[in-house]
Design a protein around this motif. Structure first.
Motif, mmCIF file in Angstrom:
data_model
loop_
_atom_site.group_PDB
_atom_site.id
_atom_site.type_symbol
_atom_site.label_atom_id
_atom_site.label_comp_id
_atom_site.label_asym_id
_atom_site.label_seq_id
_atom_site.Cartn_x
_atom_site.Cartn_y
_atom_site.Cartn_z
ATOM 1 N N VAL A 28 103.779 21.581 85.765
ATOM 2 C CA VAL A 28 104.927 22.090 85.376
ATOM 3 C C VAL A 28 104.283 23.239 84.134
ATOM 4 C CG1 VAL A 28 106.823 21.036 83.578
ATOM 5 C CG2 VAL A 28 105.435 19.923 85.644
ATOM 6 N N ASP A 29 105.429 24.697 84.022
ATOM 7 C CA ASP A 29 104.928 25.508 82.580
ATOM 8 C C ASP A 29 105.964 24.950 82.104
ATOM 9 O OD1 ASP A 29 103.415 27.532 84.425
ATOM 10 O OD2 ASP A 29 105.501 28.241 85.262
ATOM 11 N N HIS A 67 102.054 12.802 73.295
ATOM 12 C CA HIS A 67 102.652 11.680 73.362
ATOM 13 C C HIS A 67 102.652 11.261 74.165
ATOM 14 C CE1 HIS A 67 106.176 9.160 73.276
ATOM 15 N NE2 HIS A 67 106.382 8.814 72.094
ATOM 16 N N GLU A 68 102.374 9.668 74.846
ATOM 17 C CA GLU A 68 102.498 9.806 76.353
ATOM 18 C C GLU A 68 104.138 9.552 77.501
ATOM 19 O OE1 GLU A 68 104.172 4.775 74.872
ATOM 20 O OE2 GLU A 68 102.171 5.206 74.867
ATOM 21 N N LYS A 98 107.290 12.453 81.417
ATOM 22 C CA LYS A 98 109.116 11.645 81.831
ATOM 23 C C LYS A 98 109.935 12.188 81.304
ATOM 24 C CE LYS A 98 105.743 8.188 83.390
ATOM 25 N NZ LYS A 98 105.552 6.816 83.074
ATOM 26 N N ASN A 99 109.503 12.012 79.580
ATOM 27 C CA ASN A 99 110.731 12.505 78.524
ATOM 28 C C ASN A 99 110.182 13.187 77.731
ATOM 29 O OD1 ASN A 99 112.646 11.968 77.080
ATOM 30 N ND2 ASN A 99 113.044 9.777 77.336
ATOM 31 N N PRO A 100 110.038 14.696 77.891
ATOM 32 C CA PRO A 100 109.809 15.681 76.553
ATOM 33 C C PRO A 100 111.283 14.834 75.906
ATOM 34 C CG PRO A 100 110.186 16.340 78.697
ATOM 35 C CD PRO A 100 110.677 15.529 78.818
ATOM 36 N N ILE A 123 109.918 23.954 76.215
ATOM 37 C CA ILE A 123 110.302 24.111 77.376
ATOM 38 C C ILE A 123 109.613 24.230 78.653
ATOM 39 C CG2 ILE A 123 111.596 26.186 79.469
ATOM 40 C CD1 ILE A 123 111.634 28.778 76.597
ATOM 41 N N VAL A 124 110.504 23.109 79.521
ATOM 42 C CA VAL A 124 109.930 21.354 80.459
ATOM 43 C C VAL A 124 110.339 22.536 81.717
ATOM 44 C CG1 VAL A 124 109.100 20.064 81.554
ATOM 45 C CG2 VAL A 124 108.849 20.348 78.582
ATOM 46 N N GLY A 125 109.611 23.402 82.700
ATOM 47 C CA GLY A 125 110.151 23.968 83.645
ATOM 48 C C GLY A 125 111.492 24.926 83.398
#
Length: 111
Positions: free
Chosen positions: A3-4, A34-35, A39-41, A76-78
């Motif tokens: 994932v970019d 952060h864990e 899953k949850n940016p 920005i995630v994807g």
């Protein structure tokens, strides 16, 4: 993973630059470690702002620092944009030549 991701942030110091410099140095590290970053940016951003604040408050008390900062970050995630901000910092998105309102800034008169 494949994932970019891209991270951007701006901090505006109040009463000095200590808090702004500290945030610029530590917030992105807290976000990246952060864990929930995968899953949850949005949760990772929120928790990392809180953690960075707590870390600076500890340092400020120990070193008798009296500055603060506002801040805004974009992750920005994807193809998704996540914005987090504190204080009256703002971010503007321009899409196809038009400004897109992403937030209502924190102001003293706003509930």
């Amino acid at each position: 993973d494949d994932v970019d991701r891209a991270y951007f942030a701006v901090f505006d110091g109040h009463g000095g630059v200590d808090a702004a410099n500290y945030s610029a140095t530590h917030l992105h590290v807290n976000v990246g470690l952060h864990e929930e970053i995968v899953k949850n940016p949005a949760e990772a951003l929120k928790c990392s702002f809180q953690k960075t604040d707590e870390m600076f408050l500890f340092k400020a008390k120990r070193e008798k620092l009296r500055s603060g900062t506002t801040g805004v970050s974009a992750l920005i995630v994807g193809n998704k944009l996540h914005i987090a901000w504190l204080g009256d910092s703002q971010v503007m998105l321009v899409q196809q030549g038009r400004a897109v309102t992403l937030m209502e800034p924190h102001k003293p008169e706003r509930e």
